[in-house]
Design a protein around this motif. Structure first.
Motif, PDB file in Angstrom:
ATOM      1  N   PRO A 182     -19.235 -11.196   5.657  1.00 28.44           N
ATOM      2  CA  PRO A 182     -19.819 -11.464   4.259  1.00 28.44           C
ATOM      3  C   PRO A 182     -19.551 -10.548   3.227  1.00 28.44           C
ATOM      4  O   PRO A 182     -19.560 -10.891   2.122  1.00 28.44           O
ATOM      5  CB  PRO A 182     -21.406 -11.509   4.596  1.00 28.44           C
ATOM      6  CG  PRO A 182     -21.419 -11.636   6.211  1.00 28.44           C
ATOM      7  CD  PRO A 182     -20.205 -10.901   6.793  1.00 28.44           C
ATOM      8  N   GLN A 183     -18.778  -9.160   3.537  1.00 28.62           N
ATOM      9  CA  GLN A 183     -18.395  -8.255   2.354  1.00 28.62           C
ATOM     10  C   GLN A 183     -17.091  -8.463   1.927  1.00 28.62           C
ATOM     11  O   GLN A 183     -16.581  -7.838   1.153  1.00 28.62           O
ATOM     12  CB  GLN A 183     -18.663  -6.836   3.108  1.00 28.62           C
ATOM     13  CG  GLN A 183     -19.760  -6.492   3.607  1.00 28.62           C
ATOM     14  CD  GLN A 183     -20.183  -5.220   4.388  1.00 28.62           C
ATOM     15  OE1 GLN A 183     -19.489  -4.270   3.799  1.00 28.62           O
ATOM     16  NE2 GLN A 183     -20.596  -5.223   5.246  1.00 28.62           N
ATOM     17  N   ASP A 199     -13.935  -9.401  -0.137  1.00 28.78           N
ATOM     18  CA  ASP A 199     -13.834  -9.826  -1.283  1.00 28.78           C
ATOM     19  C   ASP A 199     -12.363  -9.720  -1.789  1.00 28.78           C
ATOM     20  O   ASP A 199     -11.933  -9.764  -3.053  1.00 28.78           O
ATOM     21  CB  ASP A 199     -14.445  -8.869  -2.301  1.00 28.78           C
ATOM     22  CG  ASP A 199     -14.147  -7.419  -2.105  1.00 28.78           C
ATOM     23  OD1 ASP A 199     -13.182  -7.139  -1.161  1.00 28.78           O
ATOM     24  OD2 ASP A 199     -14.667  -6.426  -2.810  1.00 28.78           O
ATOM     25  N   TRP A 214     -18.982 -21.176   7.637  1.00 28.90           N
ATOM     26  CA  TRP A 214     -18.128 -20.607   6.607  1.00 28.90           C
ATOM     27  C   TRP A 214     -17.476 -21.606   5.905  1.00 28.90           C
ATOM     28  O   TRP A 214     -17.024 -21.351   4.891  1.00 28.90           O
ATOM     29  CB  TRP A 214     -17.054 -19.640   7.418  1.00 28.90           C
ATOM     30  CG  TRP A 214     -17.589 -18.461   8.025  1.00 28.90           C
ATOM     31  CD1 TRP A 214     -19.009 -18.026   7.867  1.00 28.90           C
ATOM     32  CD2 TRP A 214     -17.030 -17.374   8.586  1.00 28.90           C
ATOM     33  NE1 TRP A 214     -19.135 -16.906   8.523  1.00 28.90           N
ATOM     34  CE2 TRP A 214     -17.739 -16.439   8.995  1.00 28.90           C
ATOM     35  CE3 TRP A 214     -15.665 -17.256   8.876  1.00 28.90           C
ATOM     36  CZ2 TRP A 214     -17.340 -14.952   9.481  1.00 28.90           C
ATOM     37  CZ3 TRP A 214     -15.165 -15.906   9.468  1.00 28.90           C
ATOM     38  CH2 TRP A 214     -16.105 -14.939   9.690  1.00 28.90           C
ATOM     39  N   SER A 265     -19.227 -22.064   2.950  1.00 30.68           N
ATOM     40  CA  SER A 265     -19.807 -20.744   2.223  1.00 30.68           C
ATOM     41  C   SER A 265     -19.238 -20.766   0.822  1.00 30.68           C
ATOM     42  O   SER A 265     -18.333 -21.249   0.161  1.00 30.68           O
ATOM     43  CB  SER A 265     -19.100 -19.568   2.962  1.00 30.68           C
ATOM     44  OG  SER A 265     -19.039 -18.335   2.023  1.00 30.68           O
ATOM     45  N   ASN A 305     -18.817 -17.981  -0.722  1.00 30.96           N
ATOM     46  CA  ASN A 305     -17.738 -16.890  -0.879  1.00 30.96           C
ATOM     47  C   ASN A 305     -16.350 -17.460  -0.332  1.00 30.96           C
ATOM     48  O   ASN A 305     -16.160 -18.010   0.877  1.00 30.96           O
ATOM     49  CB  ASN A 305     -17.956 -15.824   0.253  1.00 30.96           C
ATOM     50  CG  ASN A 305     -17.019 -14.797   0.300  1.00 30.96           C
ATOM     51  OD1 ASN A 305     -15.889 -14.693  -0.313  1.00 30.96           O
ATOM     52  ND2 ASN A 305     -17.460 -13.703   0.643  1.00 30.96           N
ATOM     53  N   LEU A 324     -14.438 -16.095   2.960  1.00 30.48           N
ATOM     54  CA  LEU A 324     -15.045 -16.903   4.191  1.00 30.48           C
ATOM     55  C   LEU A 324     -14.554 -18.259   4.551  1.00 30.48           C
ATOM     56  O   LEU A 324     -14.196 -18.548   5.755  1.00 30.48           O
ATOM     57  CB  LEU A 324     -16.531 -16.824   4.264  1.00 30.48           C
ATOM     58  CG  LEU A 324     -17.267 -15.619   4.278  1.00 30.48           C
ATOM     59  CD1 LEU A 324     -18.869 -15.815   4.640  1.00 30.48           C
ATOM     60  CD2 LEU A 324     -16.718 -14.583   5.606  1.00 30.48           C
TER      61      LEU A 324
END
Length: 274
Positions: free
Chosen positions: A96-97, A99, A128, A131, A133, A136
């Motif tokens: 999840p971190q 970037d 995912w 997600s 993000n 992901l």
């Protein structure tokens, strides 16, 4: 720590400045070439048992240094690792971190080995696909890359391949360019091993794109229509006035339409678009 100092000693300030400008994350960057990162990681993989290696990888990741995070991922890249639960847990903690593309793809390379070792773990990362993000969403495709490259997949592998193909079909029209690129890369790899299935997917992708374009065009046409065009049969001619007041009927203007934007998708830097 001594191990991190060894990594720092390999740094190149000029290379670090260029890399930092590409990444645009504000993360400390040392400027260590990939070959030297891999050489150190290989040395530590050979010298440390699994528990110590996972511990070192966690320390490197927590430092939040660009090359240290790349090294953390490389420390866990190993086809046969028993037990590997600690490595898998670390990957899930870090995912999840993510970037950026370089660190994300590096970590997903490690994830791919752990998924091949235990395909039931796919259930943990299936969410995912939806997600917020984008890294992901991309990571799901990178981590499942081995199933695109199998020459002799078993029945279970074919089932997994079909699952990933369904994800790839949706993600192939993702708003984020890095996600779309990963979907197309997955299909290109599949085409080298199962060209017929890849061709069927490509046709489905083209049909999906055409349907989305048609839907957008229809929505734009409807948005451009005047109110009286939408309800022409019941419209009262302006010259007749309102039936109750005798005043001329007035049409309310269309509401403003907000542009279709994606606040979550980061700007892609040149190395992310590669």
């Amino acid at each position: 720590m001594q191990d991190l100092d060894r990594l720092r000693a390999l740094g190149d300030p000029d290379r670090a400045a260029r890399a930092s400008a590409r990444h645009k994350r504000g993360r400390e960057t040392l400027g260590v070439p990939p070959a030297q990162i891999e050489a150190l990681a290989a040395e530590w993989r050979a010298a440390l048992d699994i528990e110590a290696r996972v511990s070192l990888a966690r320390t490197f990741w927590d430092s939040d240094i660009h090359e240290a995070r790349l090294t953390a991922a490389r420390l866990l890249v190993q086809a046969r690792m028993r037990p590997d639960d600690g490595a898998w847990d670390a990957i899930l903690d870090w995912a999840p971190q993510i970037d950026g593309q370089e660190i994300g793809d590096g970590l997903m390379s490690a994830a791919a080995r752990r998924l091949v070792a235990d395909p039931s773990r796919l259930d943990r990362i299936a969410p995912w696909a939806g997600s917020r993000n984008p890294w992901l969403r991309r990571g799901l495709l990178v981590a499942t890359g081995p199933w695109a490259k199998m020459n002799n997949p078993k029945p279970q592998d074919l089932e997994i391949r079909e699952t990933v193909l369904a994800w790839a079909l949706t993600l192939s029209t993702d708003r984020n360019g890095a996600v779309r690129q990963a979907a197309q890369a997955w299909i290109r790899d599949l085409a080298k091993h199962d060209p017929d299935r890849a061709a069927l997917w490509q046709q489905a992708h083209e049909d999906r794109v055409a349907a989305q374009a048609e839907a957008r065009a229809a929505a734009e046409d409807e948005a451009e229509m005047e109110p009286e065009d939408l309800d022409d049969a019941d419209a009262t001619p302006a010259s007749e006035g309102h039936p109750d007041t005798g005043s001329e009927a007035t049409a309310s203007p269309d509401p403003d339409t907000a542009p279709d934007t994606d606040p979550e998708a980061p700007d892609l830097t040149p190395d992310q678009e590669r």
